[in-house]
Design a protein around this motif. Structure first.
Motif, PDB file in Angstrom:
ATOM      1  N   THR A 279       0.884  -1.116  -0.157  1.00 50.60           N
ATOM      2  CA  THR A 279       0.091  -0.148  -0.126  1.00 50.60           C
ATOM      3  C   THR A 279       0.923   1.260  -0.007  1.00 50.60           C
ATOM      4  OG1 THR A 279      -0.240   0.046   2.472  1.00 50.60           O
ATOM      5  CG2 THR A 279      -1.895  -1.034   1.228  1.00 50.60           C
ATOM      6  N   VAL A 280       2.191   1.127   0.241  1.00 46.05           N
ATOM      7  CA  VAL A 280       2.832   2.204   0.358  1.00 46.05           C
ATOM      8  C   VAL A 280       3.944   2.127  -1.116  1.00 46.05           C
ATOM      9  CG1 VAL A 280       4.969   3.574   1.568  1.00 46.05           C
ATOM     10  CG2 VAL A 280       3.007   2.300   2.940  1.00 46.05           C
ATOM     11  N   PHE A 281       3.976   3.236  -1.640  1.00 43.31           N
ATOM     12  CA  PHE A 281       4.796   3.373  -2.861  1.00 43.31           C
ATOM     13  C   PHE A 281       6.270   3.268  -2.337  1.00 43.31           C
ATOM     14  CE2 PHE A 281       7.233   5.842  -6.042  1.00 43.31           C
ATOM     15  CZ  PHE A 281       6.826   5.039  -7.234  1.00 43.31           C
ATOM     16  N   PRO A 282       7.124   2.078  -3.270  1.00 41.62           N
ATOM     17  CA  PRO A 282       8.377   2.040  -2.997  1.00 41.62           C
ATOM     18  C   PRO A 282       9.239   2.972  -3.365  1.00 41.62           C
ATOM     19  CG  PRO A 282       7.789   0.635  -4.879  1.00 41.62           C
ATOM     20  CD  PRO A 282       6.476   1.333  -4.336  1.00 41.62           C
ATOM     21  N   GLU A 283       9.426   4.161  -2.706  1.00 45.11           N
ATOM     22  CA  GLU A 283      10.235   5.067  -3.181  1.00 45.11           C
ATOM     23  C   GLU A 283      11.829   4.843  -3.585  1.00 45.11           C
ATOM     24  OE1 GLU A 283       9.295   8.013  -3.689  1.00 45.11           O
ATOM     25  OE2 GLU A 283       7.379   8.164  -2.468  1.00 45.11           O
ATOM     26  N   PRO A 284      12.116   4.921  -5.012  1.00 40.10           N
ATOM     27  CA  PRO A 284      13.676   4.696  -5.348  1.00 40.10           C
ATOM     28  C   PRO A 284      14.460   5.705  -4.679  1.00 40.10           C
ATOM     29  CG  PRO A 284      12.346   5.874  -7.158  1.00 40.10           C
ATOM     30  CD  PRO A 284      11.325   5.629  -5.929  1.00 40.10           C
ATOM     31  N   LYS A 285      15.568   5.472  -4.666  1.00 39.01           N
ATOM     32  CA  LYS A 285      16.817   6.184  -4.323  1.00 39.01           C
ATOM     33  C   LYS A 285      17.129   7.412  -5.237  1.00 39.01           C
ATOM     34  CE  LYS A 285      20.798   3.638  -6.050  1.00 39.01           C
ATOM     35  NZ  LYS A 285      22.090   2.842  -5.915  1.00 39.01           N
ATOM     36  N   PRO A 286      17.614   8.497  -4.865  1.00 42.88           N
ATOM     37  CA  PRO A 286      17.637   9.718  -5.613  1.00 42.88           C
ATOM     38  C   PRO A 286      18.938   9.393  -6.938  1.00 42.88           C
ATOM     39  CG  PRO A 286      17.858  10.441  -3.527  1.00 42.88           C
ATOM     40  CD  PRO A 286      17.944   8.809  -3.354  1.00 42.88           C
ATOM     41  N   ALA A 287      18.573   9.893  -8.089  1.00 41.54           N
ATOM     42  CA  ALA A 287      19.543   9.492  -9.027  1.00 41.54           C
ATOM     43  C   ALA A 287      20.919  10.086  -8.707  1.00 41.54           C
ATOM     44  CB  ALA A 287      18.800  10.069 -10.432  1.00 41.54           C
ATOM     45  N   PRO A 288      21.812   9.230  -8.997  1.00 43.62           N
ATOM     46  CA  PRO A 288      23.152   9.818  -8.797  1.00 43.62           C
ATOM     47  C   PRO A 288      23.534  10.908  -9.996  1.00 43.62           C
ATOM     48  CG  PRO A 288      23.510   7.661  -9.878  1.00 43.62           C
ATOM     49  CD  PRO A 288      21.810   7.826  -9.557  1.00 43.62           C
ATOM     50  N   LYS A 289      24.437  11.894  -9.721  1.00 43.94           N
ATOM     51  CA  LYS A 289      24.885  12.889 -10.803  1.00 43.94           C
ATOM     52  C   LYS A 289      26.368  12.697 -11.106  1.00 43.94           C
ATOM     53  CE  LYS A 289      21.123  15.854  -9.021  1.00 43.94           C
ATOM     54  NZ  LYS A 289      20.876  16.930  -8.013  1.00 43.94           N
ATOM     55  N   SER A 290      26.475  12.932 -12.305  1.00 41.86           N
ATOM     56  CA  SER A 290      27.988  12.848 -12.862  1.00 41.86           C
ATOM     57  C   SER A 290      28.704  14.027 -12.507  1.00 41.86           C
ATOM     58  CB  SER A 290      27.712  12.788 -14.441  1.00 41.86           C
ATOM     59  OG  SER A 290      29.221  13.016 -14.936  1.00 41.86           O
ATOM     60  N   ALA A 291      29.924  13.585 -12.107  1.00 38.77           N
ATOM     61  CA  ALA A 291      30.809  14.719 -11.514  1.00 38.77           C
ATOM     62  C   ALA A 291      31.130  15.578 -12.669  1.00 38.77           C
ATOM     63  CB  ALA A 291      32.295  13.996 -11.275  1.00 38.77           C
ATOM     64  N   GLY A 292      31.043  15.454 -13.739  1.00 41.54           N
ATOM     65  CA  GLY A 292      31.127  16.620 -14.776  1.00 41.54           C
ATOM     66  C   GLY A 292      29.940  17.479 -15.099  1.00 41.54           C
ATOM     67  N   MET A 293      29.070  17.278 -14.228  1.00 38.65           N
ATOM     68  CA  MET A 293      27.723  18.012 -14.263  1.00 38.65           C
ATOM     69  C   MET A 293      27.887  19.003 -12.892  1.00 38.65           C
ATOM     70  SD  MET A 293      25.549  16.884 -16.438  1.00 38.65           S
ATOM     71  CE  MET A 293      23.834  16.894 -16.183  1.00 38.65           C
ATOM     72  N   SER A 294      29.087  19.323 -12.534  1.00 41.14           N
ATOM     73  CA  SER A 294      29.096  20.123 -11.203  1.00 41.14           C
ATOM     74  C   SER A 294      28.935  21.690 -11.623  1.00 41.14           C
ATOM     75  CB  SER A 294      30.519  20.090 -10.635  1.00 41.14           C
ATOM     76  OG  SER A 294      31.640  20.345 -11.370  1.00 41.14           O
ATOM     77  N   GLY A 295      28.781  22.575 -10.592  1.00 42.29           N
ATOM     78  CA  GLY A 295      28.562  23.935 -11.011  1.00 42.29           C
ATOM     79  C   GLY A 295      27.505  24.229 -11.693  1.00 42.29           C
ATOM     80  N   GLN A 296      27.731  25.285 -12.424  1.00 42.20           N
ATOM     81  CA  GLN A 296      26.422  25.365 -13.507  1.00 42.20           C
ATOM     82  C   GLN A 296      26.320  24.664 -14.589  1.00 42.20           C
ATOM     83  OE1 GLN A 296      24.262  28.138 -12.609  1.00 42.20           O
ATOM     84  NE2 GLN A 296      25.445  27.694 -10.842  1.00 42.20           N
ATOM     85  N   VAL A 297      27.304  23.782 -14.950  1.00 45.46           N
ATOM     86  CA  VAL A 297      27.243  22.955 -16.146  1.00 45.46           C
ATOM     87  C   VAL A 297      26.356  22.008 -16.095  1.00 45.46           C
ATOM     88  CG1 VAL A 297      28.384  21.093 -17.300  1.00 45.46           C
ATOM     89  CG2 VAL A 297      29.639  23.053 -16.496  1.00 45.46           C
ATOM     90  N   GLY A 298      25.898  21.480 -15.074  1.00 40.22           N
ATOM     91  CA  GLY A 298      24.849  20.488 -15.079  1.00 40.22           C
ATOM     92  C   GLY A 298      23.320  21.128 -15.399  1.00 40.22           C
ATOM     93  N   TYR A 299      23.183  22.234 -15.056  1.00 42.11           N
ATOM     94  CA  TYR A 299      21.799  23.105 -15.555  1.00 42.11           C
ATOM     95  C   TYR A 299      21.846  23.160 -16.955  1.00 42.11           C
ATOM     96  CZ  TYR A 299      21.785  24.203 -10.456  1.00 42.11           C
ATOM     97  OH  TYR A 299      21.966  24.038  -8.964  1.00 42.11           O
ATOM     98  N   LEU A 300      23.045  23.798 -17.255  1.00 36.81           N
ATOM     99  CA  LEU A 300      23.108  23.872 -18.719  1.00 36.81           C
ATOM    100  C   LEU A 300      22.998  22.773 -19.897  1.00 36.81           C
ATOM    101  CD1 LEU A 300      26.295  26.006 -18.838  1.00 36.81           C
ATOM    102  CD2 LEU A 300      23.949  26.941 -18.600  1.00 36.81           C
TER     103      LEU A 300
END
Length: 671
Positions: A279-300
């Protein structure tokens, strides 16, 4: 026999004149009017038989000549996607595809049936295709509707093999033929194993083994039916069902997860008693983020990828396989300058010392007159906060919306009384309105009554009486009362039309009440900057875009770029431009004058103090900066009063104005 001219007859010689060949009786002899042109039943049946024979011959030929590929998994070679700055230098290499084959025996039967219940419950009995599904798909393709749906597991496996998502008759026929042949050549368990090992589950994961690791950090053999139902939901489109991406995604994921579990009960593969455990949704873990996406690059990168997926025929699954070169519009020096301007303006923000400094967010975007997004500030660091503050549509723009109302009035005139002929009175920059605070808001029928049973009144900030004031002065000095009444006189629907013509998205529009004219809409910083760009471009507007071109292994891929459109007349755009430049010289935007000559802009605040803005431009760039406070768990906006230790009478637009001025001064003017 034939008659002689002089009488008598002569026998016809054989072969001199044979009988004429029969031609179809059409148009039909002996009939008149419409009936002459209606074919007989015999003719109709002959035509149908001939058509059926041709179709049967074609399908037979197509079936014989269509071959099953020899290497079913040759597609799995993965490469990086490379993103480039506008000057052609490399920005980031992104995209490691996780793929690991597992035998079907390692996939719990309940997980297998979660997939089958969701996608193809008749898998073990069908011939590899669903004829009802085919009919539905053909109908949708023929009618121009949605082309998804109707495919069996076998057909979807064929699509996975080819990674060809074209939605046309030829591709669909190839898929059907190969699916039928594959069903005859391979066992059902082998087909299911192939499907589960080649399907895309999002987060760069191909195959259910890597999906189990990406979402739950475990081996597929350890999944329970509830987790299996969620992974099965991702097969419908991971970008729409990964619950960690957005609240809307989360709701879709929960709904489909529940539906799949119920389907498993219906097909007899999950008992009602076991279903009741989940009855409770099995929440997945957060998605990992690539190190190359740090700073503003990830948003871009996120913004560029979203543009590619919505403006090319590349699917998310194809894109994740890599090999693409994405040439963006982002200019590295401007991104760095915008980041530096934000860091400098927020140096006094101290969430450890002041509670009001908690959850402070700044977003900013800089757009060229032709729609190119050249710079972006999405947040402090993509790896720490993936939420893009520059692209959020949850922050009211406040009084920075009033130049759009002014443009609508100048372009369309007003109607203060209901005229039978619908005539409207022209509006000029010199047209005067009552600039006092607390004036009744009027409609052609009389005062506007709010839902609280009271007459709605104008509200200036601060509560100052300006007397009779021209519309141009109201814009320059940020006097909200006249702009609220102007919106009512123009017609809020017409103001909305002007706003959408200038690029604001319909789903960011506020409620159609008097407050609409003073900014209850919630455009992103990207869209706000893009709208103001038209005032400097003679009224021409181009939707914002973040990708210049895209190739795959050097071969160009078709990219749909926006076209410019004349949203305002040059005269109207020039009048708005003059008012915004006046605001910087002597009006409400004087603090931005340090950005240099030719600067135009407008601060934005709202009555409940939940947002601060500055939107403006010089002769080469339009930039919007927004400030707000929100806990990203519930996205509820909080008061900005006292942020950074500011006094209570400091306008909420002060910090955005500081960011804007510092950035625009740094990047300079001139084309």
């Amino acid at each position: 026999m034939r008659a002689h001219p002089g009488g008598g007859t002569e026998e016809e010689k054989p072969g001199r004149r044979g009988r004429r060949p029969r031609r179809p009786d059409y148009p039909r002899r002996g009939r008149s009017g419409v009936r002459r042109w209606l074919p007989s039943w015999r003719q109709v049946l002959l035509l149908l038989a001939a058509g059926l024979a041709v179709l049967t011959g074609f399908l037979t030929w197509f079936y014989v000549t269509t071959q099953v590929p020899d290497d079913l998994n040759s597609f799995a070679t993965q490469q990086n996607n490379v993103y480039y700055w506008a000057d052609g230098t490399e920005m980031a290499r992104i995209g490691e595809v996780n793929r690991q084959e597992v035998p079907l025996g390692q996939v719990p039967e309940s997980v297998q049936w979660a997939v089958l219940a969701a996608e193809n419950e008749t898998f073990y009995s069908d011939p590899g295709v669903s004829f009802t599904g085919i009919g539905r798909a053909v109908y949708r393709m023929g009618s121009g509707g949605d082309t998804q749906g109707g495919s069996t597991i076998t057909q979807q496996y064929v699509k996975n093999i080819y990674l060809n998502q074209r939605q046309d008759i030829s591709r669909k026929l190839s898929e059907i033929v190969i699916a039928v042949k594959l069903d005859q050549r391979m066992s059902k368990p082998d087909i299911l194993a192939g499907y589960l090992n080649t399907s895309w589950f999002g987060r760069g994961s191909y195959g259910i083994e890597r999906a189990a690791a990406a979402y739950y950090g475990k081996d597929v053999s350890q999944l329970n039916p509830s987790e299996g139902a969620f992974l099965a939901a991702l097969l419908k489109g991971a970008g729409q069902f990964d619950p960690t991406i957005s609240p809307e995604n989360h709701q879709r994921a929960v709904d489909r997860w529940s539906w799949i579990l119920n389907r498993m009960v219906k097909v007899g593969k999950l008992s009602p008693a076991e279903r009741a455990k989940y009855t409770v949704f099995p929440e997945p873990k957060p998605a990992p983020k690539s190190a190359g996406m740090s700073g503003q690059v990830g948003y871009l990168v996120d913004m560029a990828r979203a543009y590619v997926e919505s403006h090319t025929d590349i699917t998310a699954a194809q894109f994740d396989l890599g090999g693409h070169q994405i040439y963006t519009t982002f200019e590295k020096p401007k991104v760095a300058a915008l980041n530096a301007a934000v860091q400098d303006a927020t140096k006094n923000i101290d969430p450890d010392q002041r509670a009001v400094d908690q959850f402070v967010r700044v977003g900013a975007a800089s757009v060229a007159p032709d729609g190119r997004i050249v710079a972006l500030y999405g947040g402090p660091d993509y790896l720490k906060q993936g939420f893009n503050n520059a692209n959020t549509s949850a922050v009211p723009i406040g009084s920075a919306f009033t130049p759009l109302v002014y443009a609508a009035g100048l372009g369309q005139g007003v109607q203060r009384e209901r005229e039978r002929d619908g005539s409207r009175s022209p509006v000029l920059p010199t047209t005067t309105y009552n600039g006092n605070d607390g004036v009744n808001v009027m409609t052609p029928e009389g005062p506007y009554w709010g839902r609280d049973g009271k007459i709605v009144k104008t509200a200036n900030d601060p509560k100052r009486d300006w007397g009779s004031i021209s519309l141009r002065t109201a814009v320059e000095q940020s006097v909200n009362g006249p702009m609220m009444q102007l919106g009512m006189d123009v017609g809020l629907d017409r103001v909305q039309k002007t706003a959408t013509d200038l690029g604001l998205l319909p789903d960011s529009m506020g409620e159609m009440v008097p407050a609409y004219a003073v900014g209850n809409s919630t455009p992103s910083a990207v869209r706000a900057a893009d709208a103001y760009a038209a005032f400097d471009a003679g009224g021409r507007h181009t939707d914002p875009y973040s990708v210049l071109k895209i190739t795959r292994n050097g071969a160009p891929i078709a990219l749909r770029l926006p076209a410019a459109a004349q949203a305002l007349t040059p005269k109207v755009a020039g009048d708005v431009d003059a008012a915004l430049k006046g605001a910087v010289r002597t009006g409400s935007a004087k603090a931005a004058a340090a950005a240099g000559p030719g600067t135009a802009g407008k601060p934005g605040t709202n009555p409940d103090r939940t947002a601060g803005w500055f939107v403006g431009y010089n002769d080469r760039l339009s930039t919007a900066v927004t400030l707000f406070r929100t806990d990203l768990k519930d996205l509820k906006l909080l008061s900005l009063e006292g942020v950074g230790g500011a006094s209570s009478d400091t306008p909420d637009s002060a910090l955005p104005t500081q960011v804007w001025t510092s950035y625009m001064k740094a990047v300079g003017s001139g084309r």
